[in-house]
Design a protein around this motif. Structure first.
Motif, short mmCIF file in Angstrom:
data_model
loop_
_atom_site.label_atom_id
_atom_site.label_comp_id
_atom_site.label_asym_id
_atom_site.label_seq_id
_atom_site.Cartn_x
_atom_site.Cartn_y
_atom_site.Cartn_z
N HIS A 76 -2.39 8.54 9.10
CA HIS A 76 -3.79 8.14 9.02
C HIS A 76 -4.41 8.30 10.40
N LYS A 115 -1.07 5.45 -5.93
CA LYS A 115 -2.28 6.09 -5.40
C LYS A 115 -1.98 6.76 -4.06
N TRP A 116 -1.30 6.00 -3.19
CA TRP A 116 -0.96 6.53 -1.88
C TRP A 116 0.03 7.69 -2.00
N LEU A 118 -7.51 5.70 1.62
CA LEU A 118 -7.27 6.68 0.57
C LEU A 118 -8.25 7.84 0.66
N ASP A 119 -8.60 8.19 1.87
CA ASP A 119 -9.51 9.31 2.13
C ASP A 119 -8.68 10.47 2.65
N LEU A 123 -1.69 10.79 -3.15
CA LEU A 123 -2.59 11.35 -2.15
C LEU A 123 -1.81 11.98 -0.99
N ARG A 124 -0.71 11.33 -0.67
CA ARG A 124 0.17 11.79 0.39
C ARG A 124 0.69 13.20 0.07
N SER A 182 2.30 2.16 -3.28
CA SER A 182 1.41 2.35 -4.42
C SER A 182 1.39 3.81 -4.84
N PHE A 215 0.82 -1.20 0.00
CA PHE A 215 0.00 0.00 0.00
C PHE A 215 0.86 1.26 0.00
N TYR A 216 1.85 1.30 0.89
CA TYR A 216 2.66 2.51 1.02
C TYR A 216 3.59 2.74 -0.16
#
Ligand SMILES: [Zn+2]
Ligand SMILES: [Zn+2]
Length: 96
Positions: A49, A16-17, A61-62, A20-21, A14, A11-12
Motif C-alpha cells: 500500500h 476482498k483484499w 481497497l484502491d 484485489l491483491r 479478507s 483485513f489481510y
C-alpha cells in the motif's frame, strides 16, 4: 479503521483484499515496480500500500494505491516509512 494488529490481520485475510491483491499482481505482471523504476526486472510477490491503510483506510481497497514489490524493496519502503529503527524487521507480504 485499521489501527490494531487484529484489525489489520482481519483485513489481510479478507477475500476482498486477497482478490484485489491478485489483480494488482497481474496488473504489474508479478514484477517489482520499484526495481522497474531502476531499470531492473525482478519478480515480486509483495503487494504494498503506497498510502498506509492505518492512515488512509479509504485507500485500503484502491488498486491505484497498490504496487507489486520484491521483498527487498518492500523492506526498504517500510524502513523508510518508519525510519528503520527497532531491529531489522522483515516483511514478507503486507502482513505485519
Ligand atoms: Zn524490487
Ligand atoms: Zn507495504
Amino acid at each position: 479503521m485499521y489501527k490494531t494488529k487484529e484489525q489489520k490481520q482481519t483485513f489481510y485475510k479478507s477475500s476482498k483484499w486477497l482478490n484485489l491483491r491478485l489483480k494488482a499482481l497481474k496488473r504489474d505482471n508479478y514484477e517489482c515496480q520499484q526495481c522497474k523504476r531502476m531499470g531492473k526486472v525482478t519478480k515480486g510477490q509483495n503487494v504494498h500500500h503506497k498510502l498506509e491503510i492505518e492512515f488512509y483506510p479509504e485507500h485500503a481497497l484502491d488498486i491505484n494505491n497498490l504496487e507489486t514489490l520484491c521483498i527487498n524493496c518492500h523492506n526498504v519502503e517500510h524502513g523508510r516509512l518508519f525510519g528503520g529503527n527497532s531491529q531489522k524487521k522483515r516483511w514478507n507480504d503486507e502482513k505485519w
